[in-house]
Design a protein around this motif. Structure first.
Motif, short mmCIF file in Angstrom:
data_model
loop_
_atom_site.label_atom_id
_atom_site.label_comp_id
_atom_site.label_asym_id
_atom_site.label_seq_id
_atom_site.Cartn_x
_atom_site.Cartn_y
_atom_site.Cartn_z
N ALA A 153 48.88 33.53 22.91
CA ALA A 153 48.87 34.99 22.79
C ALA A 153 47.95 35.62 23.83
N LEU A 154 46.79 35.02 24.03
CA LEU A 154 45.84 35.55 25.04
C LEU A 154 46.47 35.52 26.43
N PHE A 161 45.09 42.43 29.74
CA PHE A 161 43.66 42.70 29.76
C PHE A 161 42.85 41.40 29.65
N ARG A 162 43.24 40.53 28.73
CA ARG A 162 42.51 39.27 28.55
C ARG A 162 42.66 38.38 29.78
N ARG A 163 43.85 38.37 30.36
CA ARG A 163 44.10 37.53 31.54
C ARG A 163 43.28 37.97 32.75
N ARG A 164 42.97 39.26 32.79
CA ARG A 164 42.19 39.76 33.93
C ARG A 164 40.74 39.28 33.92
N THR A 214 31.86 36.56 29.82
CA THR A 214 33.20 36.65 30.39
C THR A 214 34.21 35.93 29.49
N ALA A 215 33.84 34.73 29.05
CA ALA A 215 34.73 33.96 28.17
C ALA A 215 35.01 34.73 26.88
N GLN A 216 34.01 35.42 26.38
CA GLN A 216 34.21 36.16 25.13
C GLN A 216 35.21 37.29 25.29
N HIS A 217 35.12 38.01 26.42
CA HIS A 217 36.10 39.07 26.64
C HIS A 217 37.49 38.48 26.88
N ALA A 228 36.46 26.67 34.52
CA ALA A 228 35.22 26.33 35.23
C ALA A 228 35.49 25.85 36.65
N VAL A 229 36.52 25.04 36.80
CA VAL A 229 36.71 24.36 38.06
C VAL A 229 37.32 25.26 39.12
N SER A 230 38.38 25.94 38.78
CA SER A 230 39.06 26.76 39.77
C SER A 230 38.86 28.24 39.45
N ALA A 231 39.08 29.04 40.46
CA ALA A 231 38.94 30.48 40.28
C ALA A 231 40.23 31.06 39.68
N GLU A 232 41.28 30.25 39.67
CA GLU A 232 42.55 30.79 39.18
C GLU A 232 42.59 30.76 37.66
N ARG A 233 43.50 31.53 37.10
CA ARG A 233 43.56 31.58 35.64
C ARG A 233 44.43 30.52 35.12
#
Ligand SMILES: [Zn+2]
Length: 121
Positions: free
Chosen positions: A10-11, A16-19, A71-74, A116-121
């Motif tokens: 769902a996230l 918004f969460r993905r951003r 950040t993880a919480q948002h 943690a490892v990559s900047a991508e989502r």
């Protein structure tokens, strides 16, 4: 509490969460301190900012930057009791149980491990 695979699916569908992504500073902090330490911080934030029946400034208690856990919480909708109720089926207005505290830290940890490892989502 909900099934984590369902919550994360769902996230992933929520713009918004993905951003919400870790910045370079957050990733560096994670690498330097290690996930275990960072998750101890998470447990502490949960205890101090979320666990009370009526947390102080609920809805605005999680800063937007300054720690990878924020950040993880948002990103995971574990930022306030309203989001915990809406996304994780943890009702507001009463203290979190020990199981619920552990669940929230687990959600944060799962997201951090993935990001943690990559900047991508
Ligand atoms: Zn929230």
């Amino acid at each position: 509490m909900r099934d984590l695979d369902e919550v994360f699916a769902a996230l992933d569908r929520n713009a918004f969460r993905r951003r919400q992504v870790l910045g370079a500073k957050d990733r560096r902090y994670l690498q330097q301190r290690g996930l275990d330490t960072v998750l101890q911080h998470a447990a502490d934030f949960v205890a101090r900012r979320l666990a009370d029946a009526q947390p102080v400034n609920d809805g605005r208690q999680t800063p937007w930057r300054g720690h990878p856990v924020f950040t993880a919480q948002h990103a995971t909708a574990t930022c306030c009791r309203g989001c915990l109720a809406q996304w994780h089926a943890i009702e507001a207005g009463r203290p979190l149980t020990d199981d619920e505290r552990r669940y929230v830290v687990e959600v944060i940890g799962r997201w951090l491990r993935r990001h943690a490892v990559s900047a991508e989502r």
